[in-house]
Design a protein around this motif. Sequence first.
Motif, PDB file in Angstrom:
ATOM      1  N   LYS A  20      -3.702  18.564 -13.415  1.00  0.00           N
ATOM      2  CA  LYS A  20      -3.084  18.147 -12.154  1.00  0.00           C
ATOM      3  C   LYS A  20      -2.288  16.887 -12.451  1.00  0.00           C
ATOM      4  O   LYS A  20      -2.847  15.842 -12.772  1.00  0.00           O
ATOM      5  N   ARG A  21      -0.969  17.003 -12.363  1.00  0.00           N
ATOM      6  CA  ARG A  21      -0.102  15.885 -12.726  1.00  0.00           C
ATOM      7  C   ARG A  21       0.557  15.216 -11.527  1.00  0.00           C
ATOM      8  O   ARG A  21       1.234  14.211 -11.669  1.00  0.00           O
ATOM      9  N   ILE A  22       0.330  15.818 -10.347  1.00  0.00           N
ATOM     10  CA  ILE A  22       0.856  15.232  -9.110  1.00  0.00           C
ATOM     11  C   ILE A  22      -0.237  15.304  -8.050  1.00  0.00           C
ATOM     12  O   ILE A  22      -0.780  16.375  -7.789  1.00  0.00           O
ATOM     13  N   GLU A  23      -0.555  14.178  -7.462  1.00  0.00           N
ATOM     14  CA  GLU A  23      -1.475  14.148  -6.314  1.00  0.00           C
ATOM     15  C   GLU A  23      -0.612  14.182  -5.051  1.00  0.00           C
ATOM     16  O   GLU A  23       0.469  13.586  -5.008  1.00  0.00           O
ATOM     17  N   SER A  24      -1.080  14.875  -4.036  1.00  0.00           N
ATOM     18  CA  SER A  24      -0.322  14.956  -2.791  1.00  0.00           C
ATOM     19  C   SER A  24      -1.227  14.610  -1.626  1.00  0.00           C
ATOM     20  O   SER A  24      -2.429  14.868  -1.660  1.00  0.00           O
ATOM     21  N   ARG A  25      -0.616  14.055  -0.621  1.00  0.00           N
ATOM     22  CA  ARG A  25      -1.306  13.803   0.634  1.00  0.00           C
ATOM     23  C   ARG A  25      -0.393  14.296   1.749  1.00  0.00           C
ATOM     24  O   ARG A  25       0.748  13.830   1.884  1.00  0.00           O
ATOM     25  N   PHE A  26      -0.885  15.276   2.505  1.00  0.00           N
ATOM     26  CA  PHE A  26      -0.170  15.861   3.634  1.00  0.00           C
ATOM     27  C   PHE A  26      -0.882  15.385   4.898  1.00  0.00           C
ATOM     28  O   PHE A  26      -2.100  15.463   4.980  1.00  0.00           O
ATOM     29  N   SER A  27      -0.110  14.921   5.874  1.00  0.00           N
ATOM     30  CA  SER A  27      -0.734  14.363   7.075  1.00  0.00           C
ATOM     31  C   SER A  27       0.126  14.612   8.307  1.00  0.00           C
ATOM     32  O   SER A  27       1.351  14.672   8.215  1.00  0.00           O
ATOM     33  N   PRO A  33      -1.504   7.135   1.933  1.00  0.00           N
ATOM     34  CA  PRO A  33      -0.605   6.292   1.157  1.00  0.00           C
ATOM     35  C   PRO A  33       0.855   6.318   1.586  1.00  0.00           C
ATOM     36  O   PRO A  33       1.669   5.620   0.984  1.00  0.00           O
ATOM     37  N   PHE A  34       1.205   7.113   2.610  1.00  0.00           N
ATOM     38  CA  PHE A  34       2.605   7.204   3.027  1.00  0.00           C
ATOM     39  C   PHE A  34       3.159   5.809   3.298  1.00  0.00           C
ATOM     40  O   PHE A  34       2.611   5.066   4.100  1.00  0.00           O
ATOM     41  N   SER A  35       4.219   5.456   2.602  1.00  0.00           N
ATOM     42  CA  SER A  35       4.949   4.178   2.679  1.00  0.00           C
ATOM     43  C   SER A  35       4.146   2.968   2.183  1.00  0.00           C
ATOM     44  O   SER A  35       4.577   1.836   2.327  1.00  0.00           O
ATOM     45  N   PHE A  36       2.965   3.210   1.591  1.00  0.00           N
ATOM     46  CA  PHE A  36       2.152   2.112   1.060  1.00  0.00           C
ATOM     47  C   PHE A  36       2.034   2.136  -0.459  1.00  0.00           C
ATOM     48  O   PHE A  36       1.443   1.237  -1.039  1.00  0.00           O
ATOM     49  N   ILE A  37       2.540   3.167  -1.117  1.00  0.00           N
ATOM     50  CA  ILE A  37       2.341   3.321  -2.556  1.00  0.00           C
ATOM     51  C   ILE A  37       3.678   3.340  -3.276  1.00  0.00           C
ATOM     52  O   ILE A  37       4.678   3.826  -2.737  1.00  0.00           O
ATOM     53  N   SER A  38       3.682   2.774  -4.484  1.00  0.00           N
ATOM     54  CA  SER A  38       4.903   2.676  -5.278  1.00  0.00           C
ATOM     55  C   SER A  38       4.593   2.952  -6.742  1.00  0.00           C
ATOM     56  O   SER A  38       3.428   2.923  -7.161  1.00  0.00           O
ATOM     57  N   ALA A  39       5.650   3.161  -7.511  1.00  0.00           N
ATOM     58  CA  ALA A  39       5.505   3.311  -8.960  1.00  0.00           C
ATOM     59  C   ALA A  39       4.822   2.073  -9.523  1.00  0.00           C
ATOM     60  O   ALA A  39       5.024   0.960  -9.033  1.00  0.00           O
ATOM     61  N   GLN A  40       3.988   2.289 -10.515  1.00  0.00           N
ATOM     62  CA  GLN A  40       3.204   1.270 -11.226  1.00  0.00           C
ATOM     63  C   GLN A  40       1.967   0.815 -10.468  1.00  0.00           C
ATOM     64  O   GLN A  40       1.214  -0.025 -10.963  1.00  0.00           O
ATOM     65  N   ASP A  41       1.716   1.330  -9.281  1.00  0.00           N
ATOM     66  CA  ASP A  41       0.465   1.038  -8.585  1.00  0.00           C
ATOM     67  C   ASP A  41      -0.681   1.726  -9.323  1.00  0.00           C
ATOM     68  O   ASP A  41      -0.468   2.685 -10.070  1.00  0.00           O
ATOM     69  N   THR A  57      -2.311   5.513 -13.196  1.00  0.00           N
ATOM     70  CA  THR A  57      -1.139   4.736 -12.845  1.00  0.00           C
ATOM     71  C   THR A  57      -0.133   5.677 -12.194  1.00  0.00           C
ATOM     72  O   THR A  57       0.007   6.825 -12.609  1.00  0.00           O
ATOM     73  N   VAL A  58       0.566   5.194 -11.198  1.00  0.00           N
ATOM     74  CA  VAL A  58       1.585   5.972 -10.507  1.00  0.00           C
ATOM     75  C   VAL A  58       2.907   5.802 -11.239  1.00  0.00           C
ATOM     76  O   VAL A  58       3.356   4.676 -11.463  1.00  0.00           O
ATOM     77  N   SER A  59       3.518   6.916 -11.628  1.00  0.00           N
ATOM     78  CA  SER A  59       4.809   6.821 -12.312  1.00  0.00           C
ATOM     79  C   SER A  59       5.992   6.961 -11.356  1.00  0.00           C
ATOM     80  O   SER A  59       7.065   6.420 -11.601  1.00  0.00           O
ATOM     81  N   ARG A  60       5.767   7.683 -10.255  1.00  0.00           N
ATOM     82  CA  ARG A  60       6.859   7.959  -9.311  1.00  0.00           C
ATOM     83  C   ARG A  60       6.250   8.420  -7.996  1.00  0.00           C
ATOM     84  O   ARG A  60       5.181   9.025  -7.984  1.00  0.00           O
ATOM     85  N   VAL A  61       6.946   8.158  -6.902  1.00  0.00           N
ATOM     86  CA  VAL A  61       6.492   8.594  -5.578  1.00  0.00           C
ATOM     87  C   VAL A  61       7.676   9.221  -4.844  1.00  0.00           C
ATOM     88  O   VAL A  61       8.783   8.676  -4.856  1.00  0.00           O
ATOM     89  N   ILE A  62       7.422  10.365  -4.231  1.00  0.00           N
ATOM     90  CA  ILE A  62       8.405  10.982  -3.347  1.00  0.00           C
ATOM     91  C   ILE A  62       7.729  11.172  -1.995  1.00  0.00           C
ATOM     92  O   ILE A  62       6.635  11.733  -1.926  1.00  0.00           O
ATOM     93  N   SER A  63       8.385  10.709  -0.934  1.00  0.00           N
ATOM     94  CA  SER A  63       7.820  10.816   0.411  1.00  0.00           C
ATOM     95  C   SER A  63       8.756  11.619   1.300  1.00  0.00           C
ATOM     96  O   SER A  63       9.980  11.515   1.187  1.00  0.00           O
ATOM     97  N   TYR A  64       8.157  12.399   2.182  1.00  0.00           N
ATOM     98  CA  TYR A  64       8.901  13.188   3.163  1.00  0.00           C
ATOM     99  C   TYR A  64       8.428  12.795   4.557  1.00  0.00           C
ATOM    100  O   TYR A  64       7.254  12.933   4.868  1.00  0.00           O
ATOM    101  N   TYR A  98       4.118  14.226   7.463  1.00  0.00           N
ATOM    102  CA  TYR A  98       4.292  13.233   6.400  1.00  0.00           C
ATOM    103  C   TYR A  98       3.702  13.787   5.108  1.00  0.00           C
ATOM    104  O   TYR A  98       2.560  14.251   5.101  1.00  0.00           O
ATOM    105  N   ILE A  99       4.480  13.722   4.051  1.00  0.00           N
ATOM    106  CA  ILE A  99       4.021  14.190   2.747  1.00  0.00           C
ATOM    107  C   ILE A  99       4.308  13.093   1.729  1.00  0.00           C
ATOM    108  O   ILE A  99       5.408  12.532   1.701  1.00  0.00           O
TER     109      ILE A  99
END
Length: 127
Positions: A20-27, A33-41, A57-64, A98-99
């Motif tokens: 699993k290389r991507i964690e997702s949170r659907f809400s 973590p929507f709008s609270f998480i960034s790369a390197q967190d 470690t977070v390498s990248r974040v994409i939010s919808y 929100y994703i």
Amino acid sequence: MKHLAIFTGSTINDILAGEKRIESRFSRKKLPPFSFISAQDIVLMKQSGGKIVGQFTVSRVISYDHPLPEDFELIKNKWQKDLCLNDKFFLDNVECRYITLIFIEAATKFLFPPVIKKSDQRAWVVL
């Protein structure tokens, strides 16, 4: 920034194994973590009802924000394997507003896990 994420099932093992290389949170609500998480967190991984097991470690974040049907299709077609999600998951979450897609790097297991007291029902905590 550090985060504490609660996981169920075999998700933590899948992350540590590199499956699993991507964690997702659907809400449906605008929750971390929507709008609270960034790369390197740093995200601490805690098993539901258990201990903190490891971190990544977070390498990248994409939010919808209010994703369109084509956004769901893009996520499913491009990242379903790395998300370790089945088709039913996407059908069950089509009404999410929100994703957050969290790209994982450097997942490690703790030999001596930190202790963080948490007694509420939140699945994600910004530390």
